[in-house]
Write an enzyme that holds these catalytic residues in place. Structure first.
Site, PDB file in Angstrom:
ATOM      1  N   SER A 242       0.548  -1.227  -0.012  1.00  0.00           N
ATOM      2  CA  SER A 242       0.394  -0.102  -0.117  1.00  0.00           C
ATOM      3  C   SER A 242       0.839   1.311  -0.020  1.00  0.00           C
ATOM      4  CB  SER A 242      -1.119   0.055   1.268  1.00  0.00           C
ATOM      5  OG  SER A 242       0.095  -0.376   2.978  1.00  0.00           O
ATOM      6  N   LYS A 243       0.507   2.183  -0.272  1.00  0.00           N
ATOM      7  CA  LYS A 243       1.002   3.643  -0.302  1.00  0.00           C
ATOM      8  C   LYS A 243       1.582   3.956   0.813  1.00  0.00           C
ATOM      9  CE  LYS A 243      -2.848   6.569  -1.794  1.00  0.00           C
ATOM     10  NZ  LYS A 243      -3.034   6.710  -2.320  1.00  0.00           N
ATOM     11  N   ARG A 244       1.065   3.548   1.841  1.00  0.00           N
ATOM     12  CA  ARG A 244       1.161   4.300   2.755  1.00  0.00           C
ATOM     13  C   ARG A 244       2.966   3.895   3.209  1.00  0.00           C
ATOM     14  NH1 ARG A 244      -3.317   6.075   6.206  1.00  0.00           N
ATOM     15  NH2 ARG A 244      -4.683   7.136   4.865  1.00  0.00           N
ATOM     16  N   LYS A 245       2.745   2.718   3.220  1.00  0.00           N
ATOM     17  CA  LYS A 245       4.555   1.943   3.193  1.00  0.00           C
ATOM     18  C   LYS A 245       5.100   1.414   2.392  1.00  0.00           C
ATOM     19  CE  LYS A 245       1.925   0.262   7.603  1.00  0.00           C
ATOM     20  NZ  LYS A 245       0.615  -0.951   7.352  1.00  0.00           N
ATOM     21  N   ASN A 246       4.937   2.447   1.328  1.00  0.00           N
ATOM     22  CA  ASN A 246       5.781   1.941   0.035  1.00  0.00           C
ATOM     23  C   ASN A 246       5.627   2.494  -1.298  1.00  0.00           C
ATOM     24  OD1 ASN A 246       7.443  -0.297  -0.234  1.00  0.00           O
ATOM     25  ND2 ASN A 246       6.636  -1.302   0.541  1.00  0.00           N
TER      26      ASN A 246
END
Ligand code: GLU
Length: 483
Positions: A254-258
């Site tokens: 997910s874009k929060r983490k990667n």
């Protein structure tokens, strides 16, 4: 005789081109090439509200940048077109009617109010959520009469209520689903547009797809798809659900983490061949366990049934390491060509130059005034750090504003133009009680590292979405670390 191999990817154009799309595309393309078959790109844009032409164009660009070319698709044509679902509405309607006629599907006239009340009741009684089959018992003639009278309705699939659905996945073998847990899925919405399930199955059949190779998250749809194949009397393709890419904590990537946008990787200067190599490693281990290999070797060696189901972690540090190995393998002249095709292209330089020429009197001042256009992450000196905090506000308040602006307003902006950016940022100010004067400076420092720059929105437009997002995210982290 075995069917000719035809594979496909079927992305929905609803955002930035996703790294998972490239991963799935790579396996589909490799498998098709290996068998002398075709690889199809189909655009699943039946969600009229979320689909976006800019997003579709970015999917093409990103996949081509990686060298993942398709044999049939909306832009290249082919014998089974159109390849964009929004242009196939009539086909889906006809197919839905076929199922109504055979009793495998039925019109449902339930209103939103009834469905909401049903859901609330199921929640309260802690029952499984889902449609209760209310309209399934309406006699067909009566249903037909109500449809003719123009009553609003959807078409639902009549799933068997007892027993189990037995499906087969190439990697997992037989999977059984108790039928009572499977909803009577909507196939055709009240506006006449199909849902994913109907459109996907009809197209895979009509496009003669032999192997459906897609992400694991679609396994739960499989019993509905298999039921549709049965109801139509069609042969099923082979289903192969690839393990999902995961964050380091094993959650779905997910874009929060990667970073998940392929545009990010391109803008950050990753080489397409290193990216492909890394994506192949996510699902495949070479027989001799070598980690570096090219697309041709992957095509030769891949055994689809040998894809590893481990839940591959997408590790940016490892990708960066691998990319470095590829970089060092290139001769200086080749490296130069890469630089000239991306970050030092004439096109990019010609966008940067008009913005900096007002501020330079000699050519040798160019680098000094334009360096933030060519670097990746920024470091903020003390003067910049001070200006990163909005005047009259605290660091946490500024961090919160930048984060909301980024996640709720900029992430979803598809056309990253100066005009659009200005409109979004000013709109955010109005809605959130910030003045442009307060907020523009922190944004400026966040994306350029400096309080004095060319016009803010033009600068952001040239820097591009990916770099701006990354720098804003870093600025939020920086602000949060301030006492
Ligand atoms: N449109 C679906 C997606 O966005 C396609 C899933 C499939 O391959 O069946 O991923």
């Amino acid at each position: 005789m075995a069917r000719p191999v035809r594979t496909r990817i079927a992305p929905s154009p609803t955002g930035d081109p996703h790294v998972g799309t490239a991963y799935v595309a790579l396996f589909n393309l490799a498998f098709a090439r290996q068998h002398g078959g075709q690889f199809i790109l189909r655009i699943e844009d039946t969600d009229q509200v979320r689909s976006d032409v800019a997003s579709e164009a970015m999917i093409y660009d990103a996949l081509r940048w990686l060298g993942l070319e398709w044999d049939e698709g909306p832009d290249v044509g082919g014998p089974h077109g159109p390849y964009r679902q929004s242009e196939r509405a009539e086909i889906y309607r006809e197919h839905a009617e076929r199922l109504v006629a055979s009793g495998d599907a039925y019109p449902c006239f339930c209103t939103k109010e009834r469905l909401d009340a049903l859901r609330a009741e199921q929640r309260e009684k802690k029952l499984a959520l889902g449609y209760d089959g209310h309209c399934r018992s309406i006699p067909p003639q009566e249903a037909e009469r109500r449809r003719k009278a123009g009553e609003a309705h959807v078409i639902r699939l009549a799933m068997p209520r007892e027993g189990e659905s037995v499906v087969r996945d190439l990697l997992r073998g037989v999977i059984r689903f108790p039928n009572e847990q499977i909803d009577d899925q909507v196939l055709l919405k009240s506006d006449g547009f199909p849902t994913y399930h109907l459109a996907n199955v009809v197209d895979d059949h009509l496009m003669e797809v032999s192997h459906v190779i897609r992400a694991e998250e679609w396994i739960s749809s499989l019993p509905k798809h298999v039921r549709l194949y049965e109801a139509f009397g069609w042969d099923e393709p082979v289903f192969c659900h690839l393990p999902l890419l995961r964050n380091a904590d094993r959650s779905k990537i997910s874009k929060r983490k990667n970073p998940v946008s392929l545009n990010y990787y391109r803008r950050a200067g990753f080489l397409p061949e290193a990216m492909l190599n890394y994506l192949a490693l996510m699902g495949w281990t070479m027989p001799d366990e070598r980690e570096e290999f090219g697309l041709d070797e992957f095509v030769d060696e891949l055994k689809l049934e040998g894809v590893t189901l481990g839940g591959p972690v997408f590790d940016l540090a490892k990708l960066t390491w691998l990319n470095g190995r590829y970089m060092r393998r290139l001769e200086p002249a080749e490296l130069l060509a890469r630089l000239r095709s991306e970050i030092l292209s004439d096109g990019y330089l010609l966008e940067v130059l008009p913005l900096v020429r007002e501020r330079i009197d000699t050519l040798d001042a160019f680098m000094e005034y334009s360096q933030f256009f060519f670097t990746g992450d920024l470091t903020y000196d003390d003067a910049a750090r001070t200006k990163l905090v909005a005047k009259g506000r605290t660091a946490p308040q500024t961090a919160k504003a930048l984060r909301t602006l980024l996640e709720d307003h900029l992430d979803g902006l598809m056309e990253w133009s100066a005009e659009n950016l200005e409109e979004v940022v000013r709109g955010f100010c109005e809605a959130s009680g910030w003045t442009p004067k307060e907020l523009f400076m922190p944004i400026r420092v966040a994306v350029t590292g400096s309080p004095a720059t060319p016009p803010l929105f033009e600068t952001m437009a040239v820097l591009g979405k990916e770099l701006c997002r990354r720098r804003l995210r870093n600025a939020v982290t920086e602000l949060r670390s301030m006492k």
